[in-house]
Design an enzyme around this catalytic site. Structure first.
Site, mmCIF file in Angstrom:
data_model
loop_
_atom_site.group_PDB
_atom_site.id
_atom_site.type_symbol
_atom_site.label_atom_id
_atom_site.label_comp_id
_atom_site.label_asym_id
_atom_site.label_seq_id
_atom_site.Cartn_x
_atom_site.Cartn_y
_atom_site.Cartn_z
ATOM 1 C CG LEU A 210 -1.828 -1.223 1.385
ATOM 2 C CD1 LEU A 210 -2.811 -1.008 2.535
ATOM 3 C CD2 LEU A 210 -2.588 -1.550 0.101
ATOM 4 C CB ALA B 120 -2.615 5.005 -2.628
ATOM 5 N N GLY B 121 -1.201 6.654 -0.040
ATOM 6 C CA GLY B 121 -1.542 7.720 0.906
ATOM 7 C C GLY B 121 -0.754 8.992 0.659
ATOM 8 N NE ARG C 5 0.121 11.042 9.866
ATOM 9 C CZ ARG C 5 -0.216 9.818 10.264
ATOM 10 N NH1 ARG C 5 -0.095 9.479 11.527
ATOM 11 N NH2 ARG C 5 -0.684 8.933 9.400
ATOM 12 C CE LYS D 60 3.562 7.734 4.662
ATOM 13 N NZ LYS D 60 2.811 7.637 5.929
ATOM 14 N N GLY E 8 -8.841 4.948 2.450
ATOM 15 C CA GLY E 8 -8.420 4.085 3.561
ATOM 16 C C GLY E 8 -7.731 2.814 3.095
ATOM 17 N N GLY F 121 -2.327 1.720 15.482
ATOM 18 C CA GLY F 121 -3.544 1.007 15.849
ATOM 19 C C GLY F 121 -3.247 0.105 17.042
ATOM 20 C CG ASN G 9 55.118 15.631 -11.948
ATOM 21 O OD1 ASN G 9 54.375 16.551 -11.588
ATOM 22 N ND2 ASN G 9 55.987 15.068 -11.136
ATOM 23 C CB ALA H 197 57.092 26.860 -14.623
HETATM 24 C C1 UD1 Z 1 -1.829 2.195 9.700
HETATM 25 C C2 UD1 Z 1 -2.786 1.218 10.385
HETATM 26 C C3 UD1 Z 1 -2.427 1.157 11.869
HETATM 27 C C4 UD1 Z 1 -0.991 0.727 12.041
HETATM 28 C C5 UD1 Z 1 -0.044 1.603 11.217
HETATM 29 C C6 UD1 Z 1 1.320 0.953 11.183
HETATM 30 C C7 UD1 Z 1 -4.960 1.221 9.253
HETATM 31 C C8 UD1 Z 1 -6.339 1.728 9.287
HETATM 32 N N1 UD1 Z 1 -4.163 1.660 10.217
HETATM 33 O O1 UD1 Z 1 -2.036 3.487 10.265
HETATM 34 O O2 UD1 Z 1 -3.296 0.234 12.544
HETATM 35 O O3 UD1 Z 1 -0.631 0.753 13.394
HETATM 36 O O4 UD1 Z 1 -0.480 1.744 9.873
HETATM 37 O O5 UD1 Z 1 2.274 1.770 10.594
HETATM 38 O O6 UD1 Z 1 -4.623 0.413 8.400
HETATM 39 N N2 UD1 Z 1 -2.647 3.965 2.111
HETATM 40 C C9 UD1 Z 1 -3.174 3.765 0.866
HETATM 41 N N3 UD1 Z 1 -4.431 4.226 0.602
HETATM 42 C C10 UD1 Z 1 -5.189 4.838 1.529
HETATM 43 C C11 UD1 Z 1 -4.655 5.044 2.810
HETATM 44 C C12 UD1 Z 1 -3.371 4.583 3.082
HETATM 45 O O7 UD1 Z 1 -2.520 3.192 -0.017
HETATM 46 O O8 UD1 Z 1 -6.324 5.214 1.203
HETATM 47 C C13 UD1 Z 1 -1.290 3.473 2.396
HETATM 48 C C14 UD1 Z 1 -0.318 4.575 2.786
HETATM 49 O O9 UD1 Z 1 0.349 5.080 1.649
HETATM 50 C C15 UD1 Z 1 0.629 3.870 3.736
HETATM 51 C C16 UD1 Z 1 -0.210 2.770 4.337
HETATM 52 O O10 UD1 Z 1 -1.337 2.593 3.480
HETATM 53 O O11 UD1 Z 1 1.717 3.301 3.038
HETATM 54 C C17 UD1 Z 1 -0.690 3.106 5.738
HETATM 55 O O12 UD1 Z 1 -1.439 4.303 5.712
HETATM 56 P P1 UD1 Z 1 -1.283 5.434 6.814
HETATM 57 O O13 UD1 Z 1 -2.210 6.513 6.495
HETATM 58 O O14 UD1 Z 1 0.147 5.769 7.003
HETATM 59 O O15 UD1 Z 1 -1.825 4.647 8.082
HETATM 60 P P2 UD1 Z 1 -1.444 4.843 9.621
HETATM 61 O O16 UD1 Z 1 -2.233 5.958 10.164
HETATM 62 O O17 UD1 Z 1 0.007 4.862 9.790
HETATM 63 CA CA CA Z 2 1.748 4.924 8.419
#
Ligand code: UD1
Ligand code: CA
Length: 453
Positions: free
Chosen positions: A9, A11-12, A16, A23, A79, A138, A373, A419
């Site tokens: 995953l 896509a986020g 932060r 990221k 999500g 989590g 040299n 030189a």
């Molecule tokens: C997530 C977990 C949390 C865990 C933590 C560990 C969930 C709901 N929460 O929280 O329980 O302790 O990771 O690091 O799963 N992403 C997508 N699409 C989305 C949202 C996120 O691809 O719509 C990807 C992000 O790019 C990232 C990963 O999923 O690589 C986790 O997403 P992030 O938003 O960082 O979740 P956390 O709040 O860290």
């Molecule tokens: Ca994370």
């Protein structure tokens, strides 16, 4: 083991991080974090690796374009469960291991342990770990090995927030349980489809969800902020140093930064404050430092690099000596036994075997033969304001100090340049070329000067 598909995953937005850059492209010890995750995934030899991209997808996909992964787009980031569903079209009939693009320190051996635990019962399994500060993660609510639920920080009650067993994000889902994801709702404070809610759905169906407890929390650090990125750098830095130490490399202290793909031969010694990164290969019995920067370079055995040298895209053959205070730029090749000294810059040039460029010189677009040299203050004038030109200096040439060599020009073998010369024409073999104004002696000069005053 049964066939396995891995979904990463990525896509986020990574809000932060406060960054324009997606990221997962942020670096840990000089390498984008997604690369570590992909490499660990490849080590498991799955049927397929699918990366879910979204935010900044063009950049992420362009980065992952070597054909080793399939990218799938999650248009809106609703999500982690929603992200995983997006990968459905590419899944085969294997079970699905989920990795997070922002959990880059995970090691292959740990994933292998996780998979063999899973193989025992083939239940949905989350990798969990105990941390001192669970903030942002989590929280995992368990009875024995069974997970009852996972509560995200934002939705957790004060008591749940006290729990220090956290979800690492890494989980595995049997192929036949993938459809549980469709039953996850977004009824939480963020309004997102949480992958962690698969626990609820599974339990409602009488299924069990297992916790695999991993003992090394630092390996499953999730990187959401710059602070966590720095933390990951520190952990990775130490891991890399320890690997090299095991292989016979000495470090005077820990204050050395070595990229994770750098290779170093045994009996090499690295002094403090060095920064060695990229695709760099260093041979055996090399001495480096202190305060040396090396990027994307190949350094053969028995090379000695003194302090404060900066080099990039360079090849140093055996027994070369460089520094202190030298700068070697792209496409510099220093042949066996040659010496590059202080305040010398070399760019896109070859310095031949046993040749010496020891003080205050600029060598650009030049080919220097063997046993040459180059005197202090020599400049190859390679640029006429429009174009770059080449200088050729053949074997055993001696260039006197403070010489300007205006390219294009060839200096024939065994020639000597007086030189202070400015060389604008080709010099034949075995001659003395000199182009400076004759020295004059004016008698009584000081006396005359006094009269005028
Ligand atoms: C997530 C977990 C949390 C865990 C933590 C560990 C969930 C709901 N929460 O929280 O329980 O302790 O990771 O690091 O799963 N992403 C997508 N699409 C989305 C949202 C996120 O691809 O719509 C990807 C992000 O790019 C990232 C990963 O999923 O690589 C986790 O997403 P992030 O938003 O960082 O979740 P956390 O709040 O860290
Ligand atoms: Ca994370």
């Amino acid at each position: 083991m049964k066939a396995l598909d891995i979904v990463i995953l990525a896509a986020g937005k990574g809000e932060r991080m406060v960054s324009e850059k997606p990221k997962v492209l942020h670096e840990v010890m000089g390498k984008p974090m997604i690369d570590y995750v992909v490499k660990a995934a490849q080590g498991l030899e799955p049927s397929k690796i699918i990366v879910v991209t979204g935010h900044g997808r063009e950049r992420v996909e362009a980065h992952l374009n070597d054909g080793s992964v399939v990218c799938v787009v999650q248009q809106d980031q609703k999500g982690t469960a929603h992200a995983l569903i997006t990968s459905a079209q590419h899944l085969g009939d294997g079970d699905i291991l989920v990795l997070y693009g922002d959990v880059p320190l995970i090691e292959l051996a740990t994933l292998q342990g996780f998979l063999s635990f899973y193989e025992d019962g083939r239940h949905i399994t989350f990798m969990t770990t105990d941390v001192i500060d669970p903030k942002g993660y989590g929280r995992v609510i368990t009875v024995g090995d069974d997970i009852i639920k996972i509560k995200e920080e934002i939705d957790a009650s004060p008591e749940e927030k006290e729990i220090r067993e956290i979800n690492t994000g890494i989980c595995i889902i049997p192929r036949e349980s993938f459809d549980y994801l469709k039953e996850i709702n977004a009824e939480n404070k963020k309004g997102e489809y949480y992958l962690t809610d698969i626990c609820k759905v599974a339990r409602n169906k009488g299924d069990v969800v297992k916790a695999y407890r991993h003992g090394v929390a630092s390996e499953v650090l999730g990187i959401n902020s710059r602070k966590e990125q720095t933390e990951a750098n520190k952990i990775m830095k130490q891991r890399v140093l320890e690997r090299h130490m095991k292989n016979g490399v000495s470090f005077l202290d820990n204050n050395v930064y070595i990229g994770s793909d750098v290779e170093i031969g045994k009996d090499t010694t690295i002094f403090p404050n060095c920064y060695i990164i990229g695709k760099t290969i260093i041979g055996e019995r090399v001495t480096i430092g202190p305060n040396v920067v090396i990027r994307d370079s190949v350094i053969h055995s028995n090379v000695n690099i003194e302090g404060f040298v900066v080099m990039e895209g360079v090849e140093l053959m055996e027994e070369v000596k460089v520094g202190p205070f030298s700068r070697l730029r792209a496409e510099a090749v220093i042949e066996k036994g040659a010496q590059i000294g202080n305040f010398v810059e070399v760019k896109k040039s070859c310095v031949g075997e046993n040749s010496k460029v020891n003080h205050l010189a600029y060598i650009g677009d030049a080919h220097i033969g063997k046993g040459v040299n180059i005197g202090a203050g020599t400049i190859t004038c390679n640029y006429d304001g429009v174009k770059k030109h080449k200088t050729i200096i053949e074997d055993n040439v001696f260039i006197g100090s403070n010489t300007e060599i205006v390219a294009p020009v060839t200096i024939g073998k065994d020639a000597v340049i007086g030189a202070g010369s400015t060389i604008t024409k080709n010099v034949p073999d075995d001659v003395l070329a000199i182009s400076r104004v004759q020295q004059k002696h004016i008698k009584g000069y000081r006396r005359k000067k006094k009269c005028v005053e």
